[in-house]
Design a protein around this motif. Structure first.
Motif, PDB file in Angstrom:
ATOM      1  N   CYS A 112       0.770  15.935 -30.222  1.00  0.00           N
ATOM      2  CA  CYS A 112      -0.540  15.832 -30.326  1.00  0.00           C
ATOM      3  C   CYS A 112      -1.103  17.008 -30.560  1.00  0.00           C
ATOM      4  O   CYS A 112      -0.827  17.998 -29.645  1.00  0.00           O
ATOM      5  N   LEU A 113      -1.842  17.323 -31.405  1.00  0.00           N
ATOM      6  CA  LEU A 113      -2.570  18.586 -31.953  1.00  0.00           C
ATOM      7  C   LEU A 113      -3.731  18.625 -31.230  1.00  0.00           C
ATOM      8  O   LEU A 113      -4.179  20.084 -31.163  1.00  0.00           O
ATOM      9  N   ALA A 114      -4.375  17.872 -30.340  1.00  0.00           N
ATOM     10  CA  ALA A 114      -5.576  17.946 -29.789  1.00  0.00           C
ATOM     11  C   ALA A 114      -5.332  19.020 -28.507  1.00  0.00           C
ATOM     12  O   ALA A 114      -4.053  19.092 -27.911  1.00  0.00           O
ATOM     13  N   GLU A 115      -6.344  19.768 -28.195  1.00  0.00           N
ATOM     14  CA  GLU A 115      -6.405  20.698 -26.933  1.00  0.00           C
ATOM     15  C   GLU A 115      -5.908  19.798 -25.738  1.00  0.00           C
ATOM     16  O   GLU A 115      -5.290  20.215 -24.849  1.00  0.00           O
ATOM     17  N   GLU A 116      -6.721  18.320 -25.600  1.00  0.00           N
ATOM     18  CA  GLU A 116      -6.458  17.710 -24.486  1.00  0.00           C
ATOM     19  C   GLU A 116      -6.181  16.442 -24.967  1.00  0.00           C
ATOM     20  O   GLU A 116      -6.795  15.854 -25.719  1.00  0.00           O
ATOM     21  N   PRO A 117      -4.730  16.054 -24.793  1.00  0.00           N
ATOM     22  CA  PRO A 117      -4.162  14.828 -25.636  1.00  0.00           C
ATOM     23  C   PRO A 117      -4.649  13.531 -24.947  1.00  0.00           C
ATOM     24  O   PRO A 117      -5.076  13.720 -23.438  1.00  0.00           O
ATOM     25  N   PRO A 118      -4.626  12.399 -25.261  1.00  0.00           N
ATOM     26  CA  PRO A 118      -4.955  11.139 -24.606  1.00  0.00           C
ATOM     27  C   PRO A 118      -4.176  11.377 -23.340  1.00  0.00           C
ATOM     28  O   PRO A 118      -3.072  11.456 -23.348  1.00  0.00           O
ATOM     29  N   ALA A 119      -4.831  10.737 -22.183  1.00  0.00           N
ATOM     30  CA  ALA A 119      -4.136  10.819 -21.119  1.00  0.00           C
ATOM     31  C   ALA A 119      -3.315   9.370 -20.780  1.00  0.00           C
ATOM     32  O   ALA A 119      -2.605   9.333 -19.832  1.00  0.00           O
ATOM     33  N   ASP A 120      -3.409   8.610 -21.737  1.00  0.00           N
ATOM     34  CA  ASP A 120      -2.646   7.226 -21.405  1.00  0.00           C
ATOM     35  C   ASP A 120      -1.280   7.053 -21.909  1.00  0.00           C
ATOM     36  O   ASP A 120      -0.581   6.008 -21.853  1.00  0.00           O
ATOM     37  N   PHE A 121      -0.730   8.204 -22.264  1.00  0.00           N
ATOM     38  CA  PHE A 121       0.695   8.329 -22.821  1.00  0.00           C
ATOM     39  C   PHE A 121       1.694   7.748 -21.367  1.00  0.00           C
ATOM     40  O   PHE A 121       2.654   6.741 -21.758  1.00  0.00           O
ATOM     41  N   ASP A 122       1.492   8.118 -20.238  1.00  0.00           N
ATOM     42  CA  ASP A 122       2.279   7.618 -19.283  1.00  0.00           C
ATOM     43  C   ASP A 122       2.089   6.300 -18.952  1.00  0.00           C
ATOM     44  O   ASP A 122       3.253   5.608 -18.562  1.00  0.00           O
ATOM     45  N   ALA A 123       0.942   5.789 -19.307  1.00  0.00           N
ATOM     46  CA  ALA A 123       0.757   4.141 -19.277  1.00  0.00           C
ATOM     47  C   ALA A 123       1.704   3.489 -20.053  1.00  0.00           C
ATOM     48  O   ALA A 123       2.384   2.434 -19.610  1.00  0.00           O
TER      49      ALA A 123
END
Length: 423
Positions: free
Chosen positions: A152-163
């Motif tokens: 993920c190139l974003a500074e803050e990636p989506p947090a739902d990868f763990d889900a």
């Protein structure tokens, strides 16, 4: 963003009609293409590689997403790392090959040298006050999902990868992809917008008349069926399919393999879907005789007749996992009307070519299917570029997954635009 009389993308999104294809600019506009790169491919988890490509310390692959070049490397501690392929001196590309093995990351311009963890080790002629610690390579977020590598190139990636990982790892893990190796890899340039490539993948409406190799093993009914169109022969075929599915479900249950459909394709940044599906005839693999293409089965699997696991992620990937091998697909936009489709065939890392598998047989079904799909994407691109084109309706029976992909895209592009507007 409107220019030369074009409609602003916000207006196009607002008037998008559910259950219908997108308006032409979404497939043809250079400006929307740049938005796709920035807001979709630049802010979401993108599937780029498999762990078998970076199995040992120093193994690396490079991936191009728009103007960004990314290094994915196995570091000295055995972990995965990802960096922008940009020297911190004057910006030169550090690695120019798509894959290889290195001891250190050395810029070819002025020999600035980085460790595999990105730390700057050596920079000549920079003076006594130069702080190497301030000039490490810029990191890129990287995660492996049971052997499938995402960045993920974003500074803050989506947090739902763990889900997603929690939901699908039990499905993927038995196939042992993290310990598999790449037996073959083919890049295909499709002459169409990346969304047409993805839409084409998300339905099998076209399969019966366009994919004779694929439909030897796969049932079109697995991706939607219109019972109101069924004649006696098709109704009988559907009934036979349901019996075969019941047999496979009993087999999967005995083997302890989860098989129920999980679908979270919209309403979240990291959309995904997985389901175990029956394979016709011998039921073993996506081959021309539906029997295993590799004698050494993946992971710890001991039974070849296990059908196939389908796993999709938004925005750019799909995978087919069988007992003997897996096929992995990634889509990377190149231009408004050009898309890279990268396909990899994975086998057990101890399988021996020529003894356990033959590459021609392993790859023949999806080589043919990809070429056929590429031709379909090309005629689709020609059509959406015509002044006569207007969005058409999706089949509610066989194109529901296309609608869910498009709904996800519209939702995520809109979310990106809204976030930028508040900055």
């Amino acid at each position: 963003m409107a220019r030369d009389g074009a409609v602003a993308v916000e207006e196009l999104l607002a008037r998008r009609r559910p259950g219908h294809s997108l308006e032409a600019p979404f497939y043809t506009s250079a400006e929307i293409f740049e938005r796709d790169l920035a807001l979709v491919f630049g802010r979401h988890w993108i599937f780029v590689a498999v762990e078998g490509e970076v199995a040992e310390p120093g193994d690396y692959v490079t991936v191009e997403i728009g103007t960004a070049s990314i290094i994915v490397v196995r570091d000295d501690d055995g972990g995965l790392a990802a960096f922008h392929n940009v020297c911190r001196h004057r910006g030169a590309r550090i690695l120019s090959e798509p894959a290889g093995v290195v001891g250190k990351l050395v810029c070819p311009y002025h020999q600035w040298t980085y460790d595999l963890d990105g730390a700057l080790l050596h920079a000549e002629h920079m003076g006594a006050g130069f702080d190497r610690a301030c000039h490490a390579l810029k990191r890129v977020h990287v995660r492996s999902l049971a052997g499938l590598v995402h960045v993920c190139l974003a500074e803050e990636p989506p947090a739902d990868f763990d889900a997603m990982a929690a939901a699908v790892t039990p499905y993927l893990a038995p196939h042992g992809l993290a310990e598999a190796k790449v037996a073959a890899s083919i890049d295909l340039i499709e002459e169409g917008n990346w969304k047409l490539t993805m839409e084409n993948n998300r339905e099998c409406y076209h399969c019966a008349t366009n994919h004779p190799e694929l439909t030897v093993s796969l049932f079109e009914y697995g991706f939607g069926f219109a019972p109101d169109d069924a004649d006696a022969d098709r109704a009988a075929a559907m009934a036979a399919y349901e019996r075969i599915c019941a047999e496979f479900e009993a087999r999967w249950a005995r083997e302890g393999l989860p098989f129920a459909e999980i679908e979270r394709l919209a309403g979240c940044p990291t959309g995904f879907r997985t389901q175990r599906l029956a394979i016709d005839r011998a039921g073993e693999s996506q081959t021309m005789d539906t029997r295993s293409a590799c004698r050494r089965l993946l992971g710890a699997l001991s039974e070849p007749r296990l059908g196939g696991l389908s796993f999709w992620t938004q925005p750019n990937a799909w995978h087919h996992l069988m007992a003997d091998h897996a096929v992995s697909f990634s889509v990377i936009p190149l231009a408004p009307d050009r898309t890279l489709l990268r396909t990899k065939w994975l086998v057990h890392r101890d399988a021996v070519e020529g003894l356990d598998y033959d590459v021609e047989r392993l790859t023949e079904v999806w080589r043919a299917t990809n070429e056929q799909d590429g031709a379909l994407v090309a005629i689709g691109q020609k059509g959406v570029a015509s002044p006569a084109y207007e969005p058409g309706p999706y089949s509610p029976w066989t194109e529901g997954l296309v609608e869910r992909f498009v709904a996800w895209y519209v939702e995520r592009l809109g979310a990106g635009l809204a976030a930028d507007a508040t900055r």
